[in-house]
Design an enzyme around this catalytic site. Structure first.
Site, short mmCIF file in Angstrom:
data_model
loop_
_atom_site.label_atom_id
_atom_site.label_comp_id
_atom_site.label_asym_id
_atom_site.label_seq_id
_atom_site.Cartn_x
_atom_site.Cartn_y
_atom_site.Cartn_z
N LYS A 1 0.84 -1.20 0.00
CA LYS A 1 0.00 0.00 0.00
C LYS A 1 0.87 1.26 0.00
O LYS A 1 0.63 2.20 -0.74
CB LYS A 1 -0.96 -0.01 1.21
CG LYS A 1 -2.06 -1.05 1.05
CD LYS A 1 -2.93 -1.22 2.30
CE LYS A 1 -3.88 -2.42 2.06
NZ LYS A 1 -4.86 -2.61 3.12
N GLN B 1 -4.72 -1.49 9.53
CA GLN B 1 -4.76 -2.82 8.91
C GLN B 1 -5.37 -3.84 9.87
O GLN B 1 -5.02 -3.89 11.05
CB GLN B 1 -3.33 -3.24 8.51
CG GLN B 1 -3.25 -4.52 7.69
CD GLN B 1 -3.77 -4.38 6.27
OE1 GLN B 1 -3.94 -3.29 5.74
NE2 GLN B 1 -4.07 -5.50 5.64
N ASP C 1 -11.06 3.20 4.08
CA ASP C 1 -11.42 1.78 4.02
C ASP C 1 -12.93 1.59 3.92
O ASP C 1 -13.40 0.50 3.59
CB ASP C 1 -10.96 1.09 5.32
CG ASP C 1 -9.74 0.22 5.11
OD1 ASP C 1 -9.55 -0.28 4.00
OD2 ASP C 1 -8.98 0.06 6.09
N1 L34 Z 1 -8.09 -2.24 7.17
N2 L34 Z 1 -7.51 -4.39 6.63
C1 L34 Z 1 -7.94 -3.18 6.26
N3 L34 Z 1 -8.24 -2.88 4.96
C2 L34 Z 1 -8.10 -3.81 4.00
O1 L34 Z 1 -8.45 -3.55 2.74
C3 L34 Z 1 -7.60 -5.08 4.35
N4 L34 Z 1 -7.33 -6.08 3.42
C4 L34 Z 1 -7.64 -7.46 3.78
C5 L34 Z 1 -6.96 -7.75 5.14
N5 L34 Z 1 -7.00 -6.63 6.05
C6 L34 Z 1 -7.35 -5.35 5.70
C7 L34 Z 1 -6.33 -6.05 2.54
O2 L34 Z 1 -5.68 -5.06 2.28
C8 L34 Z 1 -7.04 -8.23 2.63
N6 L34 Z 1 -6.17 -7.28 1.96
C9 L34 Z 1 -5.32 -7.60 0.90
C10 L34 Z 1 -4.59 -6.65 0.22
C11 L34 Z 1 -3.76 -6.98 -0.83
C12 L34 Z 1 -3.62 -8.28 -1.24
C13 L34 Z 1 -4.34 -9.25 -0.58
C14 L34 Z 1 -5.18 -8.92 0.48
C15 L34 Z 1 -2.69 -8.60 -2.35
O3 L34 Z 1 -2.03 -7.74 -2.88
N7 L34 Z 1 -2.59 -9.86 -2.77
C16 L34 Z 1 -1.70 -10.28 -3.83
C17 L34 Z 1 -0.71 -11.29 -3.30
C18 L34 Z 1 0.18 -10.71 -2.27
C19 L34 Z 1 1.15 -11.71 -1.69
O4 L34 Z 1 1.98 -12.20 -2.45
O5 L34 Z 1 1.06 -11.98 -0.49
C20 L34 Z 1 -2.52 -10.89 -4.94
O6 L34 Z 1 -2.06 -10.86 -6.08
O7 L34 Z 1 -3.61 -11.41 -4.64
#
Ligand code: L34
Length: 295
Positions: A54, A98, A121
């Site tokens: 982020k 988060q 959010d």
């Molecule tokens: N406050 N908490 C708050 N806001 C959010 O919007 C989130 N979330 C969820 C968990 N807690 C939170 C996220 O940011 C889930 N989440 C999130 C964000 C990004 C990715 C997955 C979940 C992401 O970028 N996933 C990548 C893989 C990343 C890796 O390699 O670990 C993908 O391509 O899916």
């Protein structure tokens, strides 16, 4: 049939390019720089990587971004004081705490403490209420990202049977709500399934669109879907570790088998995840414009 893969990475890139131009224009024309703070409590590796992504994305877009990392034993009082500090900080337009938070901290209390104007959010009850009523507000990032993926892939949702699996406050409840509204990527008929649903497969088999947000790797199997289904896989499950020490990820959907029946499907990684991060940037830019009286 083999599905068209909806690349969240590609769609996110296109939106980020739009936002980069918008941020540059805000600076040039109005001397406004959107500001975001991310607050991470504890050392959960997944949370660490999401928060780092982020901040990196914010920097790349020209958004002012601060990252606060606190130890796992931080008290609720200290966290609330920090949120209050950023509520009053004019450089900061968006505050992100988060989730999940350590057990001893009351998550609801913390989310309620964020100024709704800075709640990028979309988790504060004021914004949740506005969302349900279909009013202008910050949409929660993951559901917002799903709507954009559907829109930009040309998936028709009006009148469609949508089955959402999972009833979390972050994904299941809001996406079900948004897709039943009279709006783009809305006007659908919604079924919301969860752990107590009696016959999940009976629901998913008649779905035109399935949104899986459960956190169980590969639980949606090919026998549970009909030909031509559109599948949005929100699950990011860590199922192991590669030799180089990188997490091996799997979605909630058995991608290899389901993609042979689906018309559209999102992959994991590279599907919904990158969109979540990008929609946070979009909300932060919106917050800055609102704070500057530009919208
Ligand atoms: N406050 N908490 C708050 N806001 C959010 O919007 C989130 N979330 C969820 C968990 N807690 C939170 C996220 O940011 C889930 N989440 C999130 C964000 C990004 C990715 C997955 C979940 C992401 O970028 N996933 C990548 C893989 C990343 C890796 O390699 O670990 C993908 O391509 O899916």
């Amino acid at each position: 049939m083999s599905a068209k893969i909806i690349s969240g990475t590609e769609v996110a890139k296109a939106i980020r390019e739009e936002l980069t131009a918008e941020v540059a224009e805000l600076k040039a024309k109005h001397n406004v720089v959107p500001g975001l703070v991310t607050i991470l409590v504890g050392e959960d590796p997944a949370s660490q990587s999401y928060v780092a992504a982020k901040n990196k994305t914010a920097h790349a877009l020209g958004i002012h971004s601060e990252q606060v990392t606190l130890p796992a034993d931080t008290s609720e009082t200290d966290l609330l004081a920090l949120v209050d500090k950023f509520n009053k900080d004019p450089k900061i337009n968006g505050i992100l705490v988060q989730l999940p938070l350590p057990k001893h901290i009351n998550e609801t209390k913390v989310l309620y403490a964020i100024d709704p104007e800075k709640d990028v959010d979309g988790f504060h009850p004021v914004n949740v209420g506005k969302m349900v009523l279909g009013e202008q507000c910050y949409l929660p990032c993951t559901p917002h990202g799903i709507l954009e993926l559907l829109k930009r892939s040309g998936v028709k949702t009006s009148g469609a049977e949508v089955v959402v699996i999972g009833r979390s406050n972050i994904v299941g409840k809001p996406i079900a709500n948004l897709m039943l509204q009279k709006r783009e990527a809305g006007d659908a008929t919604i079924t919301l399934c969860h752990t107590r649903t009696r016959d999940l497969a009976a629901h998913t088999r008649r779905a035109d669109i399935i949104i899986a947000a459960v956190g169980v790797p590969k639980m949606v199997t090919a026998d549970m879907v009909k030909d031509g289904v559109v599948v949005i896989d929100v699950g990011v499950n860590r199922i192991g570790m590669s030799e180089s020490g990188k997490a091996i990820l799997a979605g909630d959907v058995d991608f290899d088998a389901v993609k042979e029946k689906a018309s559209f499907i999102t992959p994991v990684p590279g599907g919904v995840g990158p969109m979540t991060i990008t929609m946070l940037m979009k909300n932060t830019v919106q917050a800055a414009k609102q704070a500057a009286g530009l919208i």
